[in-house]
Every structure is written in C-alpha cells, then in structure tokens.
Design a protein around this motif. Structure first.
Motif, PDB file in Angstrom:
ATOM      1  N   VAL A 106       0.938  -1.225   0.110  1.00  0.00           N
ATOM      2  CA  VAL A 106      -0.036  -0.021  -0.100  1.00  0.00           C
ATOM      3  C   VAL A 106       0.973   1.198   0.094  1.00  0.00           C
ATOM      4  O   VAL A 106       0.760   2.130  -0.775  1.00  0.00           O
ATOM      5  N   ALA A 107       1.888   1.238   0.766  1.00  0.00           N
ATOM      6  CA  ALA A 107       2.508   2.344   1.075  1.00  0.00           C
ATOM      7  C   ALA A 107       3.527   2.759  -0.183  1.00  0.00           C
ATOM      8  O   ALA A 107       3.323   3.781  -0.920  1.00  0.00           O
ATOM      9  N   LEU A 108       4.005   1.717  -1.070  1.00  0.00           N
ATOM     10  CA  LEU A 108       4.625   1.812  -2.321  1.00  0.00           C
ATOM     11  C   LEU A 108       3.680   2.376  -3.443  1.00  0.00           C
ATOM     12  O   LEU A 108       4.007   3.348  -4.043  1.00  0.00           O
ATOM     13  N   GLN A 109       2.403   1.843  -3.541  1.00  0.00           N
ATOM     14  CA  GLN A 109       1.520   2.390  -4.466  1.00  0.00           C
ATOM     15  C   GLN A 109       1.041   3.772  -4.135  1.00  0.00           C
ATOM     16  O   GLN A 109       0.966   4.515  -4.926  1.00  0.00           O
ATOM     17  N   ARG A 110       0.645   3.896  -2.751  1.00  0.00           N
ATOM     18  CA  ARG A 110       0.196   5.098  -2.825  1.00  0.00           C
ATOM     19  C   ARG A 110       1.340   6.413  -2.485  1.00  0.00           C
ATOM     20  O   ARG A 110       0.881   7.494  -2.989  1.00  0.00           O
ATOM     21  N   LEU A 111       2.552   6.014  -2.401  1.00  0.00           N
ATOM     22  CA  LEU A 111       3.546   7.217  -2.558  1.00  0.00           C
ATOM     23  C   LEU A 111       4.111   7.012  -3.966  1.00  0.00           C
ATOM     24  O   LEU A 111       5.139   7.934  -4.110  1.00  0.00           O
TER      25      LEU A 111
ATOM     26  N   MET B 247       5.951   4.935  -5.355  1.00  0.00           N
ATOM     27  CA  MET B 247       7.630   4.716  -5.011  1.00  0.00           C
ATOM     28  C   MET B 247       7.814   3.384  -5.997  1.00  0.00           C
ATOM     29  O   MET B 247       7.279   2.274  -5.829  1.00  0.00           O
ATOM     30  N   THR B 248       8.973   3.349  -6.459  1.00  0.00           N
ATOM     31  CA  THR B 248       9.835   2.248  -7.068  1.00  0.00           C
ATOM     32  C   THR B 248      10.415   1.769  -5.912  1.00  0.00           C
ATOM     33  O   THR B 248      10.652   2.237  -5.002  1.00  0.00           O
TER      34      THR B 248
END
Ligand code: NG1
Length: 502
Positions: free
Chosen positions: A402-407, A409-410
């Motif tokens: 969730v954090a990677l997708q929401r930010l 971020m790769t």
C-alpha cells in the motif's frame, strides 16, 4: 484455581534434571524433546493469568526461526500483546520447578501473591508446522486443564494470527481466521481504491517452509483479484528454515533456496535487502504523507528500533523525517512497550519483526473526523491493515504494498531513501553465554571484565565503526554486530570482536 489435579497431571511431564529453561527474548525455546514439562507448566500459568485478568489468554507452540528440531512456547495476554514482563518471572520459576511437588508449590505461591480468583479460565492454543507440535499442544492442554481451565484448540496458525484473535476476543469482535483475512483485505482494498497501480504487482515470497506459506496460499486468490499476485517459494516441500527464511536471508545475506534465477527486476525478499529498518522508514514516510491531510493538533510519531538498526536508518528517521527515535533492547516486547507511548508508534527490528500501533485516543479522534476527512479514513484503514496486537509478516507485506503504491514509489526509490552502512553479524558459540551481560539497550557489555574495553579499542580503529555483543535469547550463542564505512571494515571489526568474545 483448582490445584487438586495438578500434581498427578504434572507427573506425566517430568522435567529433565539438567534442563534449566529460561524465558528469553520471546518465550521459551529449546530442543523439542526437552520441552513437554515447560509447555505443560505454561498451560497452567496461562490459565492462572486468564483468571487473574478475567480474560482469555493465548499460547503458541513455536520456535519461529529456529531449526525444525527445536520448539518453543510464546505466551499471550488477553490484550493480544505478549505476556506482561512481571509474569515472566513466574514462568521462569514454574518452568524450573524440579518436580510435581515443586510445581504445586510454585503455583500456590503465585495464587497467593497475585490473589488469583476462582472462575472460568480459558486459553487459546495454536501451533506452527513443526513435527513436535502435536505432543507439545497436548502438554499445553493438559496444563490448562490440570488447574480447571478450558483449552481452546485453534490448530495451525501463525503467531500473529493467534495474537490478533486473542485481541479480538478481548474487544468482543469476530475472532475467526476468516475474519482475520477479511479485515486485512477490506483495509487493503480501501487504501488502494483510486490509487492502485495500473498493472498487477507480482511479489515473490520466501515462505521458509513454515506456517505462513499455507496462510498466504489462502489469501492468494483474493489478493490476485486486487491486483497483487503472490508467487510463493519454499512453501512446504523443503525443511523449515533450512536455507531460507527471514533470519537466514537477513543474517547470512544470501538468497533463499528456490529463488535462483529470479530476474533482477522481480521484487522479492532477499534479492536486495529491504529489511525492517527500510520498512520502518517507508511506514514513517507514508504515515507522514497521510497526516498532511489531517486537520487539528499534530500527531506524535515515534519510531522504535534496537541496536541492530542500521546507523543510517536511525539518522534518516531522525534527521530527514524528523521522527523521534527510541532505542530499546532486542525483542518486540521491549519495542512494543515504547511504541504505545506515542500517538503512532512504528516499531521494527532490523530482521523485519514489527508493526505500527495507533493509540486509542488517536483512533477516537480519527473516528470523529472520518465522515469529512479522507485522511482520517485512510489512517483508520491503516490501523486495520497493520496488526495492532503484534508484528505480523502477512500484514507487513500488505503495508509495504500500500505504501509503495500510494507514494508512487519504485523499489529503487525506496532502497535509496538512505544508504545502509555496511554491517556484519556473527554468532559465537561459547560455553556459557550468560557470562555476557549488557547495559544501555544492549549497546555496552558489562561482563566479562575487559570485554567492553577491547571492543572500544577495535571500534576506535574502524572508520564509522560501531559494534556490540549480547547473548541471544533464542539460541545458545553470543551475537556480534559490527558496522563500518566499508564492508571490509565491518567484516574485520566483527571478526576482531568475535575473537575477543571467544
Ligand atoms: P535473539 O536470539 O535474542 O537475538 C532473535 C532476534 C530478535 C527477535 C527474536 C525472536 C536478532 C538479532 N535477534 O533474538 O530480533 O526477533 O529472535 O524471534 O535478529
């Protein structure tokens, strides 16, 4: 507490005379064959704890990252947290009682000093996949029943699942395995609604041939529908924790079995280490981004680490993100204790054990705001997604996704939030690991004499050097940790310190 059956039942589980179990970092661990007496007594103890707290307690037969031939027992308070530390002393005394008379005497003392009331005791019991589980679960059950309690056999579960279920019972909420999965999935879906990556994400997971593999298989179809495809490796064909598992990957810095040929673009634990420190950094960054949208007084975020946290991660969290960082001794019970002091307490050990806790006050405030503020809704969903009882790898995976997708971020961007200082961990087998004692959150050795001085000298010779030693609480070894500006420097420092210990 009815102690009339205790002695007779205790005779079935004699303690071997040379065995002196000690409540360690996370409960008792030892060669499985030694443990029936310990687990029996822990069953009785947790029935007493259930009466004392007027709640349902838990007990998990597991030795987590240890080899298959070991086993262990972890004890759960009705809140879903680990057994409170004051009671660890009772656990130690009971486990070391020499014979059934002594077991009875210890429980009588406990009954008197804690004023244990009579009533209905209930203990939920779960176990991992080890072959010794059945016998030890039988011993735990017998211990609960020997003092008149009821054992609820929950079967094969991960430790965090049982913690979560016990907490749900405490809160009067649904506590089945189905509700465990559905509550995480609901929160995951909610947090990604309108924010999900356009392509399905593939995640390779090393299941270490343990209990988590089967659980992830259960989640696989629903997660695939939500755009997350799990590719599970070491999912039961091989030996538990042999050549695989988080401990192996993190400490030995090797790819786990069944992961050869994984393309460099693939995301999986092990290819490049995104350890607990990196997870803490990502979680802090994500939470700070959500808090930007929240009205009202500022929210105190604390990040709790141990001395094993890479020095660069601590610096990043403190200096770049401006978080308050607290360092505690090893073992999630210590980190948890500090994390509850913040509105949001993020705690991860370097090996990935950890979670994010939301304080009851903050949750109440968020509930009031949720109708009008999307940020409050997101934060509430996050509190549902991240296991609030104890660190949980399954919930941790979903948090990272969730954090990677929401930010947006790769993995590369996540990896370069900060550059790890090169480090090395070694284990030294000594005759008696308890001769090493430590202070200052385990960063300094108090005994044996001269150890810390030699360590200081070695550190001084090493650019950006840092090193410490401590006795393991789960294995019969002394652990050495060293960090330096180069890998050669860290390796040399670790070796030098190991020689001093030996
Ligand atoms: P010990 O064996 O006391 O170092 C290990 C881990 C802890 C924790 C426990 C419980 C390291 C250095 N130590 O404890 O962080 O996870 O096992 O599983 O990783």
């Amino acid at each position: 507490m009815d102690l009339s059956q205790l002695q007779a039942a205790s005779k079935q589980y004699p303690k071997s005379p040379d065995f002196t179990p000690s409540y360690g970092t996370a409960g008792f661990r030892a060669a499985a064959a030694l443990l029936p007496s310990t687990v029996f007594r822990c069953g009785a103890l947790m029935a007493a704890r259930s009466l004392k707290t007027d709640g349902v307690t838990g007990l998990v037969v597991t030795a987590s990252h240890n080899p298959e031939a070991d086993n262990g027992v972890k004890l759960v308070d009705p809140t879903g947290y680990m057994l409170c530390q004051e009671w660890e002393v009772y656990a130690d005394r009971l486990a070391n009682a020499v014979d059934p008379d002594d077991v009875l005497a210890e429980l009588q003392k406990l009954q008197d000093s804690e004023c244990i009331p009579s009533g209905h005791a209930e203990v939920m019991i779960a176990h991992d996949t080890r072959q010794s589980a059945a016998e030890l679960v039988g011993a735990a059950r017998c211990g609960v029943e020997a003092v008149g309690g009821a054992a609820v056999l929950c079967g094969l579960l991960t430790t965090p699942q049982l913690h979560w279920m016990v907490r749900q019972r405490h809160l009067g909420l649904p506590c089945s395995e189905e509700s465990y999965f559905s509550s995480f999935l609901r929160a995951y879906e909610g947090l990604l609604r309108g924010h999900a990556a356009s392509e399905a994400q593939v995640l390779i997971i090393d299941c270490a041939n343990g209990v988590g593999g089967g659980k992830l298989q259960q989640l696989q179809p629903q997660l695939a529908q939500l755009g997350l495809e799990l590719d599970l490796r070491n999912c039961g064909r091989g030996v538990l924790n042999e050549g695989c598992g988080a401990d192996f990957v993190q400490k030995d810095r090797q790819l786990p079995l069944e992961c050869d040929g994984v393309g460099s673009a693939a995301r999986c634990a092990g290819l490049r280490l995104f350890d607990g420190d990196k997870i803490a950094a990502l979680a802090a960054l994500f939470i700070q981004s959500l808090l930007e949208g929240l009205q009202g007084p500022s929210v105190q975020i604390g990040v709790i680490q141990t001395a094993y946290a890479n020095g660069s991660s601590t610096q990043y969290l403190r200096d770049t993100l401006g978080c308050q960082v607290v360092i505690t001794p090893t073992g999630v019970k210590h980190l948890h204790e500090e994390a509850v002091k913040f509105d949001i307490g993020i705690y991860f050990e370097a090996n990935g054990h950890g979670t994010v806790l939301f304080s009851p006050d903050l949750l109440q405030r968020l509930r009031k705001l949720q109708a009008n503020e999307p940020a409050a809704r997101d934060l509430l969903a996050l509190a549902d997604l991240v296991n609030q009882a104890v660190g949980d790898a399954i919930s941790g995976i979903l948090l990272v996704e969730v954090a990677l997708q929401r930010l947006n971020m790769t993995m590369a961007a996540w990896g370069s939030l900060y550059a790890d200082l090169p480090s090395r961990q070694l284990k030294v087998t000594v005759e008696d690991r308890s001769i090493v004692t430590t202070t200052d959150a385990e960063t300094r050795a108090m005994t044996p004499d001269g150890l810390q001085e030699s360590l200081d000298q070695a550190v001084q010779r090493t650019p950006s050097g840092r090193a410490f030693v401590r006795p393991s609480g789960t294995e019969d070894v002394v652990r050495v940790y060293a960090e330096a500006s180069t890998q050669e420097g860290a390796d040399l420092l670790a070796k030098t310190v190991a020689r001093v210990v030996y």
